[in-house]
Design a protein around this motif. Structure first.
Motif, PDB file in Angstrom:
ATOM      1  N   LEU A 478      29.154  -9.124  49.548  1.00  0.00           N
ATOM      2  CA  LEU A 478      30.155  -8.661  48.585  1.00  0.00           C
ATOM      3  C   LEU A 478      31.301  -9.663  48.485  1.00  0.00           C
ATOM      4  N   TRP A 479      31.765 -10.170  49.647  1.00  0.00           N
ATOM      5  CA  TRP A 479      32.826 -11.176  49.599  1.00  0.00           C
ATOM      6  C   TRP A 479      32.366 -12.419  48.832  1.00  0.00           C
ATOM      7  N   LEU A 480      31.158 -12.893  49.138  1.00  0.00           N
ATOM      8  CA  LEU A 480      30.671 -14.113  48.499  1.00  0.00           C
ATOM      9  C   LEU A 480      30.536 -13.920  46.991  1.00  0.00           C
ATOM     10  N   ALA A 481      30.025 -12.769  46.579  1.00  0.00           N
ATOM     11  CA  ALA A 481      29.910 -12.498  45.145  1.00  0.00           C
ATOM     12  C   ALA A 481      31.289 -12.476  44.486  1.00  0.00           C
ATOM     13  N   GLY A 482      32.278 -11.866  45.162  1.00  0.00           N
ATOM     14  CA  GLY A 482      33.637 -11.843  44.620  1.00  0.00           C
ATOM     15  C   GLY A 482      34.273 -13.218  44.592  1.00  0.00           C
ATOM     16  N   TYR A 483      34.047 -14.003  45.642  1.00  0.00           N
ATOM     17  CA  TYR A 483      34.594 -15.364  45.710  1.00  0.00           C
ATOM     18  C   TYR A 483      34.030 -16.229  44.590  1.00  0.00           C
ATOM     19  N   LEU A 484      32.702 -16.135  44.364  1.00  0.00           N
ATOM     20  CA  LEU A 484      32.084 -16.902  43.286  1.00  0.00           C
ATOM     21  C   LEU A 484      32.581 -16.437  41.922  1.00  0.00           C
ATOM     22  N   ALA A 485      32.755 -15.123  41.757  1.00  0.00           N
ATOM     23  CA  ALA A 485      33.277 -14.607  40.487  1.00  0.00           C
ATOM     24  C   ALA A 485      34.696 -15.125  40.251  1.00  0.00           C
ATOM     25  N   ALA A 486      35.506 -15.199  41.316  1.00  0.00           N
ATOM     26  CA  ALA A 486      36.860 -15.743  41.171  1.00  0.00           C
ATOM     27  C   ALA A 486      36.805 -17.209  40.760  1.00  0.00           C
ATOM     28  N   GLN A 487      35.922 -17.976  41.383  1.00  0.00           N
ATOM     29  CA  GLN A 487      35.778 -19.380  41.016  1.00  0.00           C
ATOM     30  C   GLN A 487      35.296 -19.554  39.581  1.00  0.00           C
ATOM     31  N   GLU A 488      34.502 -18.594  39.108  1.00  0.00           N
ATOM     32  CA  GLU A 488      33.995 -18.629  37.742  1.00  0.00           C
ATOM     33  C   GLU A 488      34.988 -18.049  36.732  1.00  0.00           C
ATOM     34  N   HIS A 489      36.189 -17.648  37.227  1.00  0.00           N
ATOM     35  CA  HIS A 489      37.233 -17.101  36.367  1.00  0.00           C
ATOM     36  C   HIS A 489      36.846 -15.745  35.786  1.00  0.00           C
ATOM     37  N   SER A 490      35.974 -15.001  36.476  1.00  0.00           N
ATOM     38  CA  SER A 490      35.654 -13.624  36.080  1.00  0.00           C
ATOM     39  C   SER A 490      36.563 -12.709  36.897  1.00  0.00           C
ATOM     40  N   LEU A 491      37.802 -12.597  36.464  1.00  0.00           N
ATOM     41  CA  LEU A 491      38.841 -12.022  37.313  1.00  0.00           C
ATOM     42  C   LEU A 491      38.625 -10.538  37.585  1.00  0.00           C
ATOM     43  N   ALA A 492      38.277  -9.768  36.570  1.00  0.00           N
ATOM     44  CA  ALA A 492      38.098  -8.325  36.777  1.00  0.00           C
ATOM     45  C   ALA A 492      36.918  -8.057  37.707  1.00  0.00           C
ATOM     46  N   THR A 493      35.805  -8.765  37.495  1.00  0.00           N
ATOM     47  CA  THR A 493      34.636  -8.598  38.366  1.00  0.00           C
ATOM     48  C   THR A 493      34.967  -9.002  39.793  1.00  0.00           C
ATOM     49  N   ALA A 494      35.673 -10.109  39.936  1.00  0.00           N
ATOM     50  CA  ALA A 494      36.041 -10.572  41.275  1.00  0.00           C
ATOM     51  C   ALA A 494      36.921  -9.547  41.977  1.00  0.00           C
ATOM     52  N   GLU A 495      37.874  -8.995  41.262  1.00  0.00           N
ATOM     53  CA  GLU A 495      38.780  -8.010  41.868  1.00  0.00           C
ATOM     54  C   GLU A 495      37.999  -6.806  42.391  1.00  0.00           C
ATOM     55  N   ALA A 496      37.066  -6.302  41.591  1.00  0.00           N
ATOM     56  CA  ALA A 496      36.283  -5.133  42.012  1.00  0.00           C
ATOM     57  C   ALA A 496      35.417  -5.454  43.228  1.00  0.00           C
ATOM     58  N   HIS A 519      41.728 -15.432  51.156  1.00  0.00           N
ATOM     59  CA  HIS A 519      41.518 -16.745  50.530  1.00  0.00           C
ATOM     60  C   HIS A 519      41.002 -16.581  49.101  1.00  0.00           C
ATOM     61  N   ALA A 520      40.043 -15.673  48.911  1.00  0.00           N
ATOM     62  CA  ALA A 520      39.497 -15.453  47.566  1.00  0.00           C
ATOM     63  C   ALA A 520      40.549 -14.864  46.633  1.00  0.00           C
ATOM     64  N   HIS A 521      41.399 -13.967  47.148  1.00  0.00           N
ATOM     65  CA  HIS A 521      42.480 -13.422  46.312  1.00  0.00           C
ATOM     66  C   HIS A 521      43.444 -14.528  45.884  1.00  0.00           C
ATOM     67  N   ALA A 522      43.646 -15.522  46.746  1.00  0.00           N
ATOM     68  CA  ALA A 522      44.515 -16.635  46.377  1.00  0.00           C
ATOM     69  C   ALA A 522      43.941 -17.394  45.188  1.00  0.00           C
ATOM     70  N   VAL A 523      42.626 -17.558  45.169  1.00  0.00           N
ATOM     71  CA  VAL A 523      41.990 -18.207  44.019  1.00  0.00           C
ATOM     72  C   VAL A 523      42.259 -17.400  42.756  1.00  0.00           C
ATOM     73  N   LEU A 524      42.158 -16.073  42.859  1.00  0.00           N
ATOM     74  CA  LEU A 524      42.445 -15.222  41.705  1.00  0.00           C
ATOM     75  C   LEU A 524      43.877 -15.415  41.217  1.00  0.00           C
ATOM     76  N   GLU A 525      44.818 -15.453  42.146  1.00  0.00           N
ATOM     77  CA  GLU A 525      46.221 -15.579  41.758  1.00  0.00           C
ATOM     78  C   GLU A 525      46.518 -16.949  41.153  1.00  0.00           C
ATOM     79  N   LEU A 526      45.838 -17.976  41.630  1.00  0.00           N
ATOM     80  CA  LEU A 526      46.029 -19.295  41.016  1.00  0.00           C
ATOM     81  C   LEU A 526      45.551 -19.287  39.574  1.00  0.00           C
TER      82      LEU A 526
END
Length: 695
Positions: A478-496, A519-526
């Motif tokens: 779940l973390w890895l899927a969220g981290y990749l979604a954040a890197q892909e700029h899929s912010l809503a999916t990453a947050e969930a 760390h992944a949340h930091a990517v989202l905030e950036l």
């Protein structure tokens, strides 16, 4: 067993100019020339074409014995005498009784398999040599070249006969065709490979030419697609062409491109060539029981493989690990398995020793899979395959955190087809699904650090639906899927996904997981432009001391990302964070960390009026990152490098830090879609070099 005159002139040979010239050259000096290759590769066709040209140019005749046609009483010696007698009646009348008298007692005894082919035959001794002497005299008188065609079912007898014939007449020339060599000192072997499908970008190869001769004018892309699916096998192409009587070429291309077995059939000169199944079955019948089991079990491997992976898949209670190595070599000698890389040497990038690698061609793989399924062993073999791939992925994950990340990259590249199959083949049960999810999670670095985020997300989204139990492995996924979604700029999916991962990490008391989530949340905030929130998350992640340093970005990467976040705001703070990132690194060979730190330095110096220093750091970041990949990062840094060079040379003002788009948000022509597990590296540091040496 037929005389040469019984055959029509051989058909035109397509794409064999090099081999044709090689065999023709050997005929002028070698006593024995053997053409070897897989079933249906065109050994007999080429041999007949070469001998037709040879006799037309130099005179003489050819006598042929087809060993797979079935030998009557008296075996090969009688067959040769009978064939020669069609040209010389006197020789036949006087020599045949002698042949019956002097033929080896064991010649007509059936041989069962290659493994025992020398047991009985080599123990026999000839009662006399009069028949062979008569045959040798006939060959000298008529300048005969002997063609022993399809020696496989009686290969030991063929070798013994050749030895005796050459002893009786050293000037005799013999050509043999077989799936493997006869194993004689006098032998010169010419191995035939399948026909090339293409000869370069936009250039059709001989395989396409062969198919086009049977189909007439057709769309080149369809011809190429068919030939690629058939792997350039002349027999497979000929049999597939016969299917055009009942389907169109687009339908044929679609059918051969599927994962189903290719068992096409059509008219042929011999029974074993009437279908791909029959061609493979003929060779399968000659194998020992152990070799048959290994052949069948290897069929679950979709790509090339090394002996370790073969052993994992094939070893069981009835086949030992040591037996697998011997079976691999025998199957290679019989042209069932291809060796695509020899053992020895070291990789040019990593310095790692290279084991041999093998491949089971598609026709042999389809036949073996049928045998595996009929034996009721398919499920067990597939399970062993996925377990082996999980071990490979875990090894790659550990290597990524080791002294040279290129070792991990190389391992994933070598096993790309196998790992892809292990991730995409439908699991057999919940345990098997967890095995596939474990592979996806172990390859976190490939998805997140090497630029294959989209592929990683696709695998994780699918496998998470199949693995719903609340396990520590699912929490990581779940973390890895969220981290990749954040890197892909899929912010809503990453947050969930990160929220779900946080709940799982709390339930499992996983402090490492909580740091990775920060760390992944930091990517989202950036991405959201909220630098203050990103800094807070990164400071929290950087303070954590991980218990498991092998998985995910650790504190060093959080410090590096913190340096990037601070670069436009606080030069000293950014420089301090970059130094701290390198001080707490897990390994000196972390190119991912090194390139990120250098990029942070380039941003900092660029934002604070030091373009020359920024240019130097940016160049070193690019070189380091090109060693492990990530097209998005590379495209962004190249764009930044171009701007810095222009600024340094022309003295122009640097772009405002607030207006410049960071590398992770760049797109455009510099970023190209890549297929799963494929990567084109632009540079190499060479074995034994550290990240500092890369610049």
């Amino acid at each position: 067993m037929t005389a040469w005159a019984d055959h029509r002139p051989p058909p035109g040979v397509v794409g064999r100019a090099v081999e044709h010239e090689q065999v023709s050259g050997l005929l002028s000096g070698a006593q024995l020339v053997t053409l070897t290759g897989a079933a249906g590769v065109g050994k007999s066709v080429l041999a007949r074409a070469v001998l037709t040209e040879h006799t037309a140019r130099h005179g003489g005749t050819v006598i042929r014995v087809g060993c797979w046609d079935g030998l009557a009483e008296g075996g090969l010696t009688e067959a040769l005498l009978r064939t020669a007698g069609q040209s010389d009646t006197a020789c036949r009348d006087t020599a045949r009784p002698l042949a019956r008298h002097t033929a080896d007692p064991c010649v007509s005894a059936p041989l069962h398999g290659r493994a025992g082919r020398t047991d009985a035959t080599t123990a026999c001794t000839p009662a006399g040599g009069t028949a062979l002497a008569a045959l040798a005299a006939h060959c000298r008188r008529h300048r005969v070249t002997v063609l022993l065609d399809d020696c496989d079912p009686v290969v030991a007898e063929c070798a013994q006969l050749v030895r005796r014939l050459l002893r009786a007449d050293p000037s005799l020339r013999i050509v043999a065709t077989a799936r493997g060599p006869l194993g004689l000192a006098e032998e010169r072997v010419v191995e035939l490979a399948p026909l090339p499908v293409t000869l370069g970008e936009g250039i059709a190869g001989p395989a396409v030419e062969l198919l086009a001769a049977r189909t007439g004018a057709a769309a080149p892309e369809l011809l190429v697609a068919v030939c690629q699916a058939l792997e350039g096998s002349p027999l497979a192409i000929a049999l597939a062409a016969h299917q055009l009587d009942r389907m169109s070429l687009p339908q044929l291309a679609a059918q051969v491109g599927t994962d189903g077995p290719l068992f096409y059939s059509g008219p042929a000169a011999t029974v074993r060539h009437t279908s791909l199944h029959a061609a493979q079955a003929a060779g399968y019948a000659l194998c020992s029981p152990t070799d048959r089991r290994v052949w069948a079990r290897l069929s679950v491997l979709p790509g090339d493989f090394d002996p370790w992976l073969a052993g994992c898949v094939c070893t069981s209670s009835d086949v030992s690990a040591a037996a697998v190595d011997g079976a691999l070599e025998r199957l290679r000698t019989a042209s069932v398995v291809e060796r695509v890389r020899d053992a020895g040497g070291a990789h040019e990038d990593t310095g790692a020793a290279l084991p041999p690698r093998y491949r089971l061609p598609r026709a042999a793989r389809d036949f073996g899979r049928t045998q595996l399924r009929e034996a009721g062993e398919e499920s067990a073999a597939l399970r062993r395959f996925r377990q082996a791939c999980a071990a490979l992925a875990a090894e790659a994950q550990i290597a990524w955190q080791g002294p040279n990340q290129q070792v991990a990259v190389r391992l994933v590249e070598d096993e790309q087809a196998n790992l892809d199959a292990a991730l995409t083949r439908p699991p057999q049960d919940a345990e098997d699904a967890l095995g596939a999810l474990e592979i996806a999670v172990s390859l976190w670095f490939h998805w997140a650090a090497c630029g294959f985020r989209r592929e990683g997300r696709a695998h994780l989204d699918r496998l998470l639906l199949l693995s719903r139990d609340d396990t520590a492995l699912r929490a990581r996924a779940l973390w890895l899927a969220g981290y990749l979604a954040a890197q892909e700029h899929s912010l809503a999916t990453a947050e969930a996904l990160l929220d779900e991962a946080w709940t799982a990490a709390v339930m499992h008391a996983d402090s490492d997981g909580l740091a990775r989530i920060a760390h992944a949340h930091a990517v989202l905030e950036l991405y959201r432009g909220n630098t203050a929130a990103a800094v807070t998350c990164l400071e929290e992640a950087a303070r954590h001391h991980p218990r498991d340093p092998w998985f995910g970005p650790g504190p060093a990467h959080s410090w590096a990302l913190l340096a990037i976040a601070l670069s436009p705001l606080d030069a000293e703070g950014a420089r301090a964070a970059a130094r701290r990132a390198w001080e707490v690194r897990h390994s000196d060979g972390d190119y991912w960390l090194y390139s990120t730190v250098l990029y942070a330095q380039a941003l900092t110096e660029s934002a604070h009026g030091k373009p020359a220093a920024a240019l130097h750091a940016c160049h070193k970041a690019l070189v380091a990152k090109e060693l492990i990949g990530d097209p998005l990062f590379i495209a962004g840094v190249r764009s930044m490098l171009t701007a810095l060079r222009r600024a340094v040379r022309g003295g122009a003002a640097l772009p405002d830090a607030d207006e410049e788009t960071p590398w992770w948000q760049r797109g455009g022509s510099g970023v190209r879609a890549r297929p799963f597990f494929s990567r084109q590296r632009a540079g190499s540091a060479g074995p034994g070099r550290s990240p500092q040496d890369a610049g």
